[in-house]
Enzyme design. Structure first.
Site, PDB file in Angstrom:
ATOM      1  N   ASP A 190      -6.466  20.826  23.541  1.00 49.39           N
ATOM      2  CA  ASP A 190      -7.416  20.366  24.554  1.00 49.39           C
ATOM      3  C   ASP A 190      -6.788  20.265  25.955  1.00 49.39           C
ATOM      4  O   ASP A 190      -7.494  20.023  26.932  1.00 49.39           O
ATOM      5  CB  ASP A 190      -7.973  18.977  24.196  1.00 49.39           C
ATOM      6  CG  ASP A 190      -8.970  19.037  23.035  1.00 49.39           C
ATOM      7  OD1 ASP A 190      -9.381  20.162  22.671  1.00 49.39           O
ATOM      8  OD2 ASP A 190      -9.314  17.968  22.501  1.00 49.39           O
TER       9      ASP A 190
ATOM     10  N   LYS B 284     -13.716  14.474  28.297  1.00 45.96           N
ATOM     11  CA  LYS B 284     -14.650  15.592  28.037  1.00 45.96           C
ATOM     12  C   LYS B 284     -15.629  15.224  26.935  1.00 45.96           C
ATOM     13  O   LYS B 284     -15.376  14.337  26.117  1.00 45.96           O
ATOM     14  CB  LYS B 284     -13.890  16.863  27.644  1.00 45.96           C
ATOM     15  CG  LYS B 284     -12.977  16.753  26.394  1.00 45.96           C
ATOM     16  CD  LYS B 284     -13.640  16.944  25.050  1.00 45.96           C
ATOM     17  CE  LYS B 284     -12.674  16.783  23.883  1.00 45.96           C
ATOM     18  NZ  LYS B 284     -13.308  16.558  22.592  1.00 45.96           N
TER      19      LYS B 284
HETATM   20  P1  ATP Z   1      -9.293  14.626  20.859  1.00 49.22           P
HETATM   21  O1  ATP Z   1     -10.668  14.445  21.455  1.00 49.22           O
HETATM   22  O2  ATP Z   1      -8.421  15.567  21.678  1.00 49.22           O
HETATM   23  O3  ATP Z   1      -9.259  14.905  19.411  1.00 49.22           O
HETATM   24  P2  ATP Z   1      -9.089  11.795  21.065  1.00 49.22           P
HETATM   25  O4  ATP Z   1      -9.661  11.576  22.419  1.00 49.22           O
HETATM   26  O5  ATP Z   1      -9.966  11.551  19.891  1.00 49.22           O
HETATM   27  O6  ATP Z   1      -8.507  13.257  21.018  1.00 49.22           O
HETATM   28  P3  ATP Z   1      -6.714  10.443  21.944  1.00 49.22           P
HETATM   29  O7  ATP Z   1      -7.227   9.350  22.817  1.00 49.22           O
HETATM   30  O8  ATP Z   1      -6.114  11.635  22.622  1.00 49.22           O
HETATM   31  O9  ATP Z   1      -7.818  10.909  20.901  1.00 49.22           O
HETATM   32  O10 ATP Z   1      -5.645   9.763  20.972  1.00 49.22           O
HETATM   33  C1  ATP Z   1      -5.481  10.024  19.615  1.00 49.22           C
HETATM   34  C2  ATP Z   1      -4.195   9.325  19.172  1.00 49.22           C
HETATM   35  O11 ATP Z   1      -3.103   9.944  19.830  1.00 49.22           O
HETATM   36  C3  ATP Z   1      -4.134   7.867  19.540  1.00 49.22           C
HETATM   37  O12 ATP Z   1      -4.573   7.053  18.496  1.00 49.22           O
HETATM   38  C4  ATP Z   1      -2.682   7.619  19.880  1.00 49.22           C
HETATM   39  O13 ATP Z   1      -1.954   7.162  18.747  1.00 49.22           O
HETATM   40  C5  ATP Z   1      -2.118   8.978  20.219  1.00 49.22           C
HETATM   41  N1  ATP Z   1      -1.847   9.232  21.644  1.00 49.22           N
HETATM   42  C6  ATP Z   1      -0.874  10.031  22.095  1.00 49.22           C
HETATM   43  N2  ATP Z   1      -0.844  10.083  23.414  1.00 49.22           N
HETATM   44  C7  ATP Z   1      -1.828   9.295  23.875  1.00 49.22           C
HETATM   45  C8  ATP Z   1      -2.292   8.944  25.181  1.00 49.22           C
HETATM   46  N3  ATP Z   1      -1.696   9.406  26.282  1.00 49.22           N
HETATM   47  N4  ATP Z   1      -3.359   8.144  25.262  1.00 49.22           N
HETATM   48  C9  ATP Z   1      -3.943   7.673  24.150  1.00 49.22           C
HETATM   49  N5  ATP Z   1      -3.539   7.936  22.890  1.00 49.22           N
HETATM   50  C10 ATP Z   1      -2.490   8.753  22.740  1.00 49.22           C
END
Ligand code: ATP
Length: 303
Positions: free
Chosen positions: A141, A8
């Site tokens: 989210d 997203k």
């Molecule tokens: P958001 O936009 O919801 O704040 P994000 O996209 O910035 O999240 P994610 O890719 O969801 O961040 O990952 C954040 C952290 O969560 C990662 O650094 C990792 O340690 C952990 N994590 C937990 N589950 C997952 C997953 N399925 N895929 C990737 N990272 C994950």
């Protein structure tokens, strides 16, 4: 059972003051875009296996992605198994394309994928809104990753109302290989706002109007993210990327969520292609991809 889940971008992210419980109320406008992870859930061959869940990650850079309770996909599986008294071990394989810690809700998308896959695999017959409610127990989210499309999120982002959006939008995403931690960005946001009077978060009406009329130019001008100053403070290179994209004629540019992904809105697919070329040759971004939105939420693509 394979479920395709979108990443997203936040077209708007309005962040309220720090609450006593450490959280912030937000008002956000999510749009699901065409960068997808595929989440495959299958019954384990060894039905007597001790571990109920085994997670495998296929990604260019799988390092830093936990395969235990630290993974939102694991937590989602645990929640579903407890709630519906399931006990057959499963294998969860995640084909990862959504950038990790990129502000595109990749972890939440994987949790959404697991909820939808388990619903189908075990014929639970849950409605979309029941699955969204379960998702909210995992993370704010997750409901949107199930819903997809374009939606307003309030509360911590988990209370969703579909938004009327006309047309398809062309995005150019500048991806970073080093992620940013969401809690660290909120902390920096609070630090930058110290001593300031912060009002309750609100959805921007001109943005909603632009979406309703399918006016990409007006939408580009209305993009707004309260976490952007914090993301740019921690990662100053993001400012340069934003400047370069705007100089090359993007209709608007914004750090997505907590960053570091920067999303640029283009007029159409040809314009998006020009922007990709310009950003890539500028040397300020390593990885630039095109995406369109809105796209549907978590969807079973293979049984
Ligand atoms: P958001 O936009 O919801 O704040 P994000 O996209 O910035 O999240 P994610 O890719 O969801 O961040 O990952 C954040 C952290 O969560 C990662 O650094 C990792 O340690 C952990 N994590 C937990 N589950 C997952 C997953 N399925 N895929 C990737 N990272 C994950």
């Amino acid at each position: 059972m394979t479920v395709r889940v979108p990443g997203k971008v936040n077209l708007q992210l309005s962040v309220g003051p720090l609450r006593e419980d450490g959280y912030h109320d937000i008002a956000t406008l999510f749009q699901a875009v065409s960068i997808f992870d595929d989440v495959r859930v299958a019954l384990a061959e060894d039905r007597d296996r001790q571990d109920l869940f085994a997670i495998m990650i296929n990604a260019d850079h799988p390092h830093g992605i936990p395969t235990d309770k630290g993974n939102l996909a694991y937590l989602a599986a645990e929640l579903m198994f407890n709630r519906f008294q399931l006990d057959t071990p499963i294998d969860i394989t995640i084909e990862k394309r959504i950038p990790v810690a990129g502000g595109m809700a990749g972890g939440s998308a994987n949790a959404a994928g697991v909820i939808v896959a388990i619903d189908s695999l075990f014929s639970l017959g849950l409605s979309k809104s029941e699955m969204e409610e379960l998702g909210a127990e995992i993370g704010s989210d997750v409901p949107f990753s199930i819903a997809g499309g374009t939606a307003v999120g309030t509360g911590r982002g988990e209370q969703l109302t579909p938004a009327l959006a006309r047309g398809e939008y062309s995005w150019v995403l500048a991806l970073s290989s080093n992620g940013l931690s969401t809690p660290a960005i909120y902390k920096e946001c609070d630090r930058l706002r110290e001593g300031m009077e912060i009002s309750a978060p609100q959805v921007n009406e001109s943005l909603m109007h632009a979406l309703r009329s399918g006016d990409a130019k007006a939408l580009g001008k209305s993009l707004q993210n309260d976490l952007q100053p914090a993301a740019c403070s921690i990662r100053p290179a993001l400012r340069l990327i934003l400047d370069v994209g705007m100089d090359y004629g993007a209709l608007g540019g914004i750090v997505s969520g907590s960053g570091p992904t920067v999303a640029f809105l283009a007029e159409d697919e040809d314009h998006a292609l020009d922007l990709v070329v310009a950003l890539t040759s500028s040397g300020v971004v390593g990885n630039v991809v095109r995406a369109t939105g809105p796209v549907v939420g978590a969807t079973v693509i293979d049984r």
